[in-house]
Design a protein around this motif. Structure first.
Motif, PDB file in Angstrom:
ATOM      1  N   MET A   1      31.583  10.298  -4.711  1.00  0.00           N
ATOM      2  CA  MET A   1      32.848   9.604  -4.432  1.00  0.00           C
ATOM      3  C   MET A   1      32.704   8.306  -3.820  1.00  0.00           C
ATOM      4  SD  MET A   1      35.323  11.336  -5.499  1.00  0.00           S
ATOM      5  CE  MET A   1      36.884  11.490  -4.620  1.00  0.00           C
ATOM      6  N   ALA A   2      31.801   8.268  -2.718  1.00  0.00           N
ATOM      7  CA  ALA A   2      31.458   7.013  -1.829  1.00  0.00           C
ATOM      8  C   ALA A   2      31.077   5.921  -2.817  1.00  0.00           C
ATOM      9  CB  ALA A   2      30.506   7.383  -0.666  1.00  0.00           C
ATOM     10  N   VAL A   3      30.326   6.456  -3.747  1.00  0.00           N
ATOM     11  CA  VAL A   3      29.673   5.140  -4.751  1.00  0.00           C
ATOM     12  C   VAL A   3      31.028   4.516  -5.388  1.00  0.00           C
ATOM     13  CG1 VAL A   3      28.013   4.361  -6.373  1.00  0.00           C
ATOM     14  CG2 VAL A   3      27.424   6.286  -4.671  1.00  0.00           C
ATOM     15  N   ASP A   4      31.684   5.445  -5.979  1.00  0.00           N
ATOM     16  CA  ASP A   4      32.891   4.889  -6.702  1.00  0.00           C
ATOM     17  C   ASP A   4      33.863   3.993  -5.698  1.00  0.00           C
ATOM     18  OD1 ASP A   4      31.943   6.256  -8.798  1.00  0.00           O
ATOM     19  OD2 ASP A   4      33.339   8.096  -8.827  1.00  0.00           O
ATOM     20  N   ARG A   5      34.064   4.465  -4.681  1.00  0.00           N
ATOM     21  CA  ARG A   5      34.797   3.697  -3.649  1.00  0.00           C
ATOM     22  C   ARG A   5      34.386   2.187  -3.578  1.00  0.00           C
ATOM     23  NH1 ARG A   5      38.058   7.071   0.921  1.00  0.00           N
ATOM     24  NH2 ARG A   5      40.087   6.901  -0.331  1.00  0.00           N
ATOM     25  N   THR A   6      33.055   2.104  -3.320  1.00  0.00           N
ATOM     26  CA  THR A   6      32.314   0.823  -2.946  1.00  0.00           C
ATOM     27  C   THR A   6      32.319   0.184  -4.239  1.00  0.00           C
ATOM     28  OG1 THR A   6      30.863   2.253  -1.411  1.00  0.00           O
ATOM     29  CG2 THR A   6      30.390   0.072  -2.046  1.00  0.00           C
ATOM     30  N   ARG A   7      32.121   0.725  -5.338  1.00  0.00           N
ATOM     31  CA  ARG A   7      32.147  -0.113  -6.731  1.00  0.00           C
ATOM     32  C   ARG A   7      33.523  -0.597  -6.856  1.00  0.00           C
ATOM     33  NH1 ARG A   7      28.680  -0.528 -11.206  1.00  0.00           N
ATOM     34  NH2 ARG A   7      29.808  -1.230 -12.889  1.00  0.00           N
ATOM     35  N   LEU A   8      34.655   0.029  -6.643  1.00  0.00           N
ATOM     36  CA  LEU A   8      36.029  -0.117  -6.939  1.00  0.00           C
ATOM     37  C   LEU A   8      36.332  -1.546  -5.788  1.00  0.00           C
ATOM     38  CD1 LEU A   8      38.697   0.355  -8.270  1.00  0.00           C
ATOM     39  CD2 LEU A   8      39.093   1.818  -6.542  1.00  0.00           C
ATOM     40  N   ARG A   9      35.856  -0.902  -4.667  1.00  0.00           N
ATOM     41  CA  ARG A   9      36.256  -2.106  -3.642  1.00  0.00           C
ATOM     42  C   ARG A   9      35.656  -3.280  -4.170  1.00  0.00           C
ATOM     43  NH1 ARG A   9      36.151  -0.118   2.314  1.00  0.00           N
ATOM     44  NH2 ARG A   9      37.636   1.195   1.733  1.00  0.00           N
ATOM     45  N   LYS A  10      34.302  -3.477  -4.558  1.00  0.00           N
ATOM     46  CA  LYS A  10      33.679  -4.657  -4.969  1.00  0.00           C
ATOM     47  C   LYS A  10      34.242  -5.304  -6.149  1.00  0.00           C
ATOM     48  CE  LYS A  10      28.913  -6.206  -6.340  1.00  0.00           C
ATOM     49  NZ  LYS A  10      27.703  -5.459  -6.501  1.00  0.00           N
ATOM     50  N   ASP A  11      34.638  -4.367  -7.300  1.00  0.00           N
ATOM     51  CA  ASP A  11      35.351  -5.208  -8.400  1.00  0.00           C
ATOM     52  C   ASP A  11      36.850  -5.717  -8.016  1.00  0.00           C
ATOM     53  OD1 ASP A  11      33.253  -4.348  -9.954  1.00  0.00           O
ATOM     54  OD2 ASP A  11      34.323  -2.632 -10.613  1.00  0.00           O
ATOM     55  N   MET A  12      37.426  -4.932  -7.071  1.00  0.00           N
ATOM     56  CA  MET A  12      38.849  -5.659  -6.535  1.00  0.00           C
ATOM     57  C   MET A  12      38.535  -6.960  -5.844  1.00  0.00           C
ATOM     58  SD  MET A  12      41.112  -3.861  -7.749  1.00  0.00           S
ATOM     59  CE  MET A  12      42.702  -4.197  -6.761  1.00  0.00           C
ATOM     60  N   LEU A  13      37.397  -7.096  -4.963  1.00  0.00           N
ATOM     61  CA  LEU A  13      37.137  -8.106  -4.237  1.00  0.00           C
ATOM     62  C   LEU A  13      36.948  -9.435  -5.351  1.00  0.00           C
ATOM     63  CD1 LEU A  13      36.874  -9.760  -1.695  1.00  0.00           C
ATOM     64  CD2 LEU A  13      34.188  -8.714  -1.671  1.00  0.00           C
ATOM     65  N   ILE A  14      36.058  -9.151  -6.182  1.00  0.00           N
ATOM     66  CA  ILE A  14      35.960  -9.903  -7.326  1.00  0.00           C
ATOM     67  C   ILE A  14      37.097 -10.421  -8.001  1.00  0.00           C
ATOM     68  CG2 ILE A  14      34.605 -10.593  -9.656  1.00  0.00           C
ATOM     69  CD1 ILE A  14      32.276  -9.000  -8.290  1.00  0.00           C
ATOM     70  N   ALA A  15      37.711  -9.597  -8.406  1.00  0.00           N
ATOM     71  CA  ALA A  15      38.897  -9.697  -9.202  1.00  0.00           C
ATOM     72  C   ALA A  15      40.001 -10.633  -8.375  1.00  0.00           C
ATOM     73  CB  ALA A  15      39.558  -8.481  -9.614  1.00  0.00           C
ATOM     74  N   SER A  16      40.259 -10.423  -7.070  1.00  0.00           N
ATOM     75  CA  SER A  16      41.275 -11.079  -6.315  1.00  0.00           C
ATOM     76  C   SER A  16      40.586 -12.558  -6.032  1.00  0.00           C
ATOM     77  CB  SER A  16      41.475 -10.264  -4.932  1.00  0.00           C
ATOM     78  OG  SER A  16      40.266 -10.083  -4.288  1.00  0.00           O
ATOM     79  N   THR A  17      39.137 -12.673  -6.048  1.00  0.00           N
ATOM     80  CA  THR A  17      38.572 -13.862  -5.820  1.00  0.00           C
ATOM     81  C   THR A  17      38.862 -14.841  -6.866  1.00  0.00           C
ATOM     82  OG1 THR A  17      36.960 -12.929  -4.353  1.00  0.00           O
ATOM     83  CG2 THR A  17      36.536 -15.134  -5.163  1.00  0.00           C
ATOM     84  N   LEU A  18      38.875 -14.339  -8.255  1.00  0.00           N
ATOM     85  CA  LEU A  18      39.035 -14.812  -9.290  1.00  0.00           C
ATOM     86  C   LEU A  18      40.284 -15.629  -9.423  1.00  0.00           C
ATOM     87  CD1 LEU A  18      36.700 -12.951 -11.909  1.00  0.00           C
ATOM     88  CD2 LEU A  18      36.314 -15.538 -10.764  1.00  0.00           C
ATOM     89  N   VAL A  19      41.418 -14.383  -9.335  1.00  0.00           N
ATOM     90  CA  VAL A  19      42.866 -15.026  -9.549  1.00  0.00           C
ATOM     91  C   VAL A  19      42.985 -15.941  -8.264  1.00  0.00           C
ATOM     92  CG1 VAL A  19      45.028 -13.906  -8.906  1.00  0.00           C
ATOM     93  CG2 VAL A  19      43.436 -12.224 -10.080  1.00  0.00           C
ATOM     94  N   ALA A  20      42.487 -15.763  -7.188  1.00  0.00           N
ATOM     95  CA  ALA A  20      42.733 -16.841  -6.208  1.00  0.00           C
ATOM     96  C   ALA A  20      42.343 -18.246  -6.491  1.00  0.00           C
ATOM     97  CB  ALA A  20      42.269 -16.351  -4.658  1.00  0.00           C
ATOM     98  N   ALA A  21      41.171 -18.209  -6.971  1.00  0.00           N
ATOM     99  CA  ALA A  21      40.666 -19.521  -7.606  1.00  0.00           C
ATOM    100  C   ALA A  21      41.382 -19.891  -8.491  1.00  0.00           C
ATOM    101  CB  ALA A  21      39.100 -19.334  -8.004  1.00  0.00           C
ATOM    102  N   GLY A  22      42.057 -19.243  -9.543  1.00  0.00           N
ATOM    103  CA  GLY A  22      42.888 -19.680 -10.674  1.00  0.00           C
ATOM    104  C   GLY A  22      44.080 -20.305 -10.177  1.00  0.00           C
ATOM    105  N   ILE A  23      44.649 -19.552  -9.066  1.00  0.00           N
ATOM    106  CA  ILE A  23      45.975 -20.146  -8.541  1.00  0.00           C
ATOM    107  C   ILE A  23      45.602 -21.540  -8.090  1.00  0.00           C
ATOM    108  CG2 ILE A  23      47.660 -19.648  -6.776  1.00  0.00           C
ATOM    109  CD1 ILE A  23      47.500 -16.901  -7.552  1.00  0.00           C
ATOM    110  N   ALA A  24      44.397 -21.510  -7.203  1.00  0.00           N
ATOM    111  CA  ALA A  24      44.145 -22.751  -6.520  1.00  0.00           C
ATOM    112  C   ALA A  24      43.925 -23.970  -7.388  1.00  0.00           C
ATOM    113  CB  ALA A  24      42.948 -22.513  -5.681  1.00  0.00           C
ATOM    114  N   ILE A  25      43.286 -23.679  -8.682  1.00  0.00           N
ATOM    115  CA  ILE A  25      43.069 -24.732  -9.520  1.00  0.00           C
ATOM    116  C   ILE A  25      44.236 -25.255 -10.207  1.00  0.00           C
ATOM    117  CG2 ILE A  25      41.978 -25.241 -11.804  1.00  0.00           C
ATOM    118  CD1 ILE A  25      39.630 -23.522 -11.162  1.00  0.00           C
ATOM    119  N   ALA A  26      45.307 -24.167 -10.480  1.00  0.00           N
ATOM    120  CA  ALA A  26      46.514 -24.636 -10.923  1.00  0.00           C
ATOM    121  C   ALA A  26      47.453 -25.486 -10.205  1.00  0.00           C
ATOM    122  CB  ALA A  26      47.255 -23.339 -11.385  1.00  0.00           C
TER     123      ALA A  26
END
Length: 108
Positions: A1-26
């Motif tokens: 369970m703890a591994v899934d939460r850590t992986r989910l948290r890492k994936d969400m951090l990467i996804a939110s970083t990519l979305v923020a970078a796209g908005i900044a470029i726009a």
């Protein structure tokens, strides 16, 4: 369970970083578009000025029966005649391929 939460948290951090970078470029792109001076469109020809007097309409010349024909020479054929070929003139067009040549028309 703890591994899934850590992986989910890492994936969400990467996804939110990519979305923020796209908005900044726009936002930066829109700012660069608005910061550029407006472009002017060039006009190719001068605008038409109204003429001070009305234009006269030229009527075509009357046709007369038996009138003169044009004196310009007829266009030359693309292939020179036999005498010119014997003298060394080359035809402008290559000979037609055999499959595109029709058989002779038979008389009825």
């Amino acid at each position: 369970m703890a591994v899934d939460r850590t992986r989910l948290r890492k994936d969400m951090l990467i996804a939110s970083t990519l979305v923020a970078a796209g908005i900044a470029i726009a936002v930066l792109s829109l700012h660069a578009i608005n910061a550029a001076p407006p472009q002017e469109i060039a006009q190719a020809t001068q605008p038409l000025q109204p003429s001070p007097e009305p234009q006269k309409t030229n009527t075509p010349a009357e046709s007369k029966p038996g009138g003169e024909r044009p004196t310009t020479p007829a266009p030359q054929p693309a292939r020179p005649d036999d005498e010119a070929q014997k003298a060394g003139a080359k035809p402008v067009l290559p000979p037609a391929p055999a499959e595109k040549t029709a058989p002779p028309i038979e008389k009825k």
